[in-house]
Design a protein around this motif. Structure first.
Motif, mmCIF file in Angstrom:
data_model
loop_
_atom_site.group_PDB
_atom_site.id
_atom_site.type_symbol
_atom_site.label_atom_id
_atom_site.label_comp_id
_atom_site.label_asym_id
_atom_site.label_seq_id
_atom_site.Cartn_x
_atom_site.Cartn_y
_atom_site.Cartn_z
ATOM 1 N N ILE A 1 0.857 -1.190 0.000
ATOM 2 C CA ILE A 1 0.000 0.000 0.000
ATOM 3 C C ILE A 1 0.890 1.236 0.000
ATOM 4 N N LYS A 2 0.765 2.033 -1.021
ATOM 5 C CA LYS A 2 1.611 3.220 -1.152
ATOM 6 C C LYS A 2 0.761 4.484 -1.070
ATOM 7 N N ILE A 3 1.359 5.539 -0.544
ATOM 8 C CA ILE A 3 0.692 6.838 -0.463
ATOM 9 C C ILE A 3 1.589 7.863 -1.139
ATOM 10 N N GLU A 4 1.094 8.440 -2.210
ATOM 11 C CA GLU A 4 1.871 9.413 -2.968
ATOM 12 C C GLU A 4 1.696 10.808 -2.368
ATOM 13 N N ASN A 5 2.690 11.666 -2.609
ATOM 14 C CA ASN A 5 2.627 13.039 -2.097
ATOM 15 C C ASN A 5 1.411 13.788 -2.637
ATOM 16 N N GLU A 6 1.036 13.486 -3.873
ATOM 17 C CA GLU A 6 -0.128 14.145 -4.472
ATOM 18 C C GLU A 6 -1.403 13.800 -3.702
ATOM 19 N N GLU A 7 -1.506 12.552 -3.233
ATOM 20 C CA GLU A 7 -2.661 12.145 -2.426
ATOM 21 C C GLU A 7 -2.712 12.938 -1.127
ATOM 22 N N ILE A 8 -1.548 13.093 -0.505
ATOM 23 C CA ILE A 8 -1.471 13.826 0.762
ATOM 24 C C ILE A 8 -1.855 15.284 0.553
ATOM 25 N N LEU A 9 -1.381 15.871 -0.540
ATOM 26 C CA LEU A 9 -1.695 17.272 -0.839
ATOM 27 C C LEU A 9 -3.190 17.447 -1.100
ATOM 28 N N ASN A 10 -3.783 16.551 -1.881
ATOM 29 C CA ASN A 10 -5.216 16.648 -2.190
ATOM 30 C C ASN A 10 -6.070 16.456 -0.940
ATOM 31 N N GLU A 11 -5.664 15.523 -0.086
ATOM 32 C CA GLU A 11 -6.392 15.295 1.169
ATOM 33 C C GLU A 11 -6.338 16.543 2.048
ATOM 34 N N THR A 12 -5.176 17.189 2.078
ATOM 35 C CA THR A 12 -5.009 18.406 2.878
ATOM 36 C C THR A 12 -5.891 19.527 2.349
ATOM 37 N N LYS A 13 -6.013 19.628 1.033
ATOM 38 C CA LYS A 13 -6.887 20.652 0.436
ATOM 39 C C LYS A 13 -8.333 20.465 0.893
ATOM 40 N N TYR B 1 0.554 24.113 5.589
ATOM 41 C CA TYR B 1 -0.063 23.302 6.646
ATOM 42 C C TYR B 1 0.748 22.031 6.887
ATOM 43 N N LEU B 2 1.173 21.387 5.817
ATOM 44 C CA LEU B 2 1.916 20.129 5.940
ATOM 45 C C LEU B 2 3.298 20.332 6.553
ATOM 46 N N LYS B 3 3.878 21.522 6.365
ATOM 47 C CA LYS B 3 5.199 21.810 6.927
ATOM 48 C C LYS B 3 5.120 22.210 8.398
ATOM 49 N N ALA B 4 3.950 22.667 8.829
ATOM 50 C CA ALA B 4 3.795 23.186 10.195
ATOM 51 C C ALA B 4 3.883 22.074 11.235
ATOM 52 N N GLU B 5 4.051 22.490 12.492
ATOM 53 C CA GLU B 5 4.103 21.570 13.639
ATOM 54 C C GLU B 5 5.211 20.524 13.488
ATOM 55 N N ASN B 6 6.351 20.962 12.932
ATOM 56 C CA ASN B 6 7.516 20.072 12.776
ATOM 57 C C ASN B 6 7.191 18.785 12.015
ATOM 58 N N GLY B 7 6.290 18.900 11.053
ATOM 59 C CA GLY B 7 5.953 17.733 10.236
ATOM 60 C C GLY B 7 4.850 16.865 10.812
ATOM 61 N N ASP B 8 4.338 17.213 12.001
ATOM 62 C CA ASP B 8 3.269 16.408 12.614
ATOM 63 C C ASP B 8 2.008 16.417 11.754
ATOM 64 N N ASN B 9 1.699 17.568 11.146
ATOM 65 C CA ASN B 9 0.508 17.648 10.292
ATOM 66 C C ASN B 9 0.631 16.708 9.097
ATOM 67 N N TYR B 10 1.828 16.645 8.537
ATOM 68 C CA TYR B 10 2.068 15.745 7.398
ATOM 69 C C TYR B 10 1.787 14.301 7.806
ATOM 70 N N MET B 11 2.305 13.906 8.981
ATOM 71 C CA MET B 11 2.120 12.530 9.438
ATOM 72 C C MET B 11 0.660 12.234 9.764
ATOM 73 N N LYS B 12 -0.072 13.230 10.264
ATOM 74 C CA LYS B 12 -1.496 13.031 10.557
ATOM 75 C C LYS B 12 -2.262 12.711 9.280
ATOM 76 N N VAL B 13 -1.993 13.494 8.230
ATOM 77 C CA VAL B 13 -2.681 13.269 6.956
ATOM 78 C C VAL B 13 -2.241 11.937 6.350
ATOM 79 N N PHE B 14 -0.940 11.657 6.413
ATOM 80 C CA PHE B 14 -0.410 10.386 5.900
ATOM 81 C C PHE B 14 -1.089 9.211 6.596
#
Length: 469
Positions: free
Chosen positions: A386-398, A425-438
């Motif tokens: 199961i892979k998660i692409e950066n584009e998926e993460i960006l679209n989910e964040t939008k 948003y994804l860069k904020a909180e020392n990357g925690d937001n990125y991991m939440k969406v991931f």
């Protein structure tokens, strides 16, 4: 000297391969690292340094520093090497060794076949370090890791999947709530069902005229009955534990601390200062428009149909959450996962200032479940590719950001701005937001896989029964 290894450096793998490991340094020397298992899922990593492992870097740093140093009595850049070494050598040595240890430990953890948990904990050396005369150094770290485990997910795994029946009672309750929500608010002389009450709370010698507002429905039925008919100016006793359906509601409306509440012996006195009454909105076109938008619903029949459709949609999402929760609990229950509990508890206490033994004992079981599910989720994602692409993460964040601005229509209104907002948003909180969406996307994909593999036992329940979960 301690070295903290960030969790992002910990690589999820499974079997012990190395008892001894030699890490190649830039100077082509080797750094010896020993891995010694001390008990299930816990080990010691010992890193040994000889002077040849760090001295070239220290010498280079001292030379570089002597070229830049500005010391009285010497021209800039002409301070003797020996003087700089005597003055700053121990500090430079400590800094270089700390860097070598940190880099070496990080690389060892990345290349290991183990899934490390938490962060390595540096143990105090047996003897104090002598940065001036000591040549060889040993540094030991306590680590915890998850052992490999078998994961069986198939049709033999039966999990209850509740589906909510929307009956006449649910429809009436929802309509009444809508009428209350869009009704006309008036001031009343006496309390009646559904009212909101404003007043002051006091306690002898402890609290004086604390302004509070609460809804009558939040009180126990036997208490609310006593308030019906009371007028502005009347007083009554309230027990912070027994008067409300949920004692936490009392803390919420008063904003009092637990210590302040405990200091009051006996009951609080509440004096009514105002009563807010809502006249239910009539079922007409105005209510249709306020609920579903102008002219989207024209008749009462369409209105009821739309209400039912909305309820089903809303509770379907809740039912899916419950089903996923039951899946998670069942898999954790039937899967044998050994964790380094002693190590994890010590690590949590050392790295979290807000955690003490009492809180740890109370919360550790929940933490342990979260950790086990994370291990299960990662294993499924790896085994099923199961892979998660950066584009998926960006679209989910939008989508997440659009919902904060009022819905999906905001995506078009914000235009290109939404891309920048999502990236920030994804860069904020020392990357925690990125991991939440991931993790959210990974969870969704993992549950999608599990749903197709297990047996879902559908059970039709009433809304009241569903709410008991």
């Amino acid at each position: 000297m301690g070295v903290r290894v960030p969790p992002s450096a910990l690589n999820p793998l499974v079997h012990i391969k190395h008892k001894r490991f030699f890490f190649n340094l830039l100077n082509d020397k080797t750094l010896e690292i020993n891995f010694d298992k001390i008990e299930n899922s816990e080990a010691l990593i010992k890193i040994s340094l000889k002077d040849v492992d760090y001295q070239p870097q220290v010498t280079e740093k001292i030379k570089d520093f002597s070229k830049k140093a500005n010391i009285k009595g010497f021209r800039p850049g002409k301070v003797p090497f020996g003087m700089i070494k005597k003055m700053y050598g121990p500090q430079i040595t400590a800094e270089e060794i700390n860097k070598i240890i940190g880099d070496s430990l990080n690389n060892y953890l990345k290349e290991s076949d183990l899934q490390f948990l938490g962060e390595p904990v540096a143990l105090d050396p047996e003897q104090p370090i002598d940065w001036v005369n000591q040549k060889d150094f040993d540094f030991t770290f306590n680590v915890g890791y998850a052992q490999d485990f078998d994961l069986k997910i198939d049709k033999k795994l039966k999990i209850e999947n509740q589906k909510i029946k929307i009956d006449e009672g649910v429809m009436k309750e929802t309509l009444a709530n809508l009428q209350q929500q869009f009704g006309e608010i008036t001031n009343a002389d006496a309390i009646s069902q559904g009212d909101t009450i404003y007043g002051v709370l006091s306690a002898k010698n402890k609290l004086e005229d604390k302004e509070v507002t609460f809804e009558l429905k939040e009180l126990h039925k036997n208490v609310s009955k006593k308030l019906i008919g009371l007028k502005v100016g009347a007083s009554m006793d309230l027990d912070h534990k027994k008067s409300f359906n949920d004692e936490r509601y009392f803390t919420h409306i008063t904003k009092l601390t637990e210590e302040e509440i405990k200091s009051v012996k006996g009951k609080f006195t509440f004096t009514i200062k105002g009563i807010s009454h809502t006249l239910p909105a009539p079922v007409n076109q105005e209510l249709f428009d306020k609920t579903f938008g102008k002219d989207n619903v024209k008749t009462e029949e369409e209105f009821n149909s739309k209400i039912k459709e909305t309820i089903e949609k809303n509770y379907e999402a809740e039912a899916v959450k419950l089903f996923h929760h039951k899946i998670r609990e069942k898999i954790i229950e039937v899967t044998q996962i050994t964790l380094p509990n002693k190590f994890l508890k010590n690590w949590l206490l050392r790295t979290n200032k807000n955690i003490n033994l009492e809180i740890l004992d109370k919360e550790y079981n929940h933490y342990q479940k979260e950790l086990k599910w994370s291990l299960v989720r990662n294993k499924i994602a790896k085994d099923q590719a199961i892979k998660i692409e950066n584009e998926e993460i960006l679209n989910e964040t939008k989508v997440i950001l659009a919902q904060q601005f009022g819905g999906m229509a905001a995506l078009e209104q914000l235009g290109d701005q939404i891309d920048t907002m999502a990236e920030n948003y994804l860069k904020a909180e020392n990357g925690d937001n990125y991991m939440k969406v991931f993790n959210e996307i990974q969870n969704r994909k993992v549950f999608g896989f599990i749903e197709n593999e297990v047996t879902a036992k559908v059970k039709i329940v009433s809304l009241d029964d569903f709410r008991k979960n």
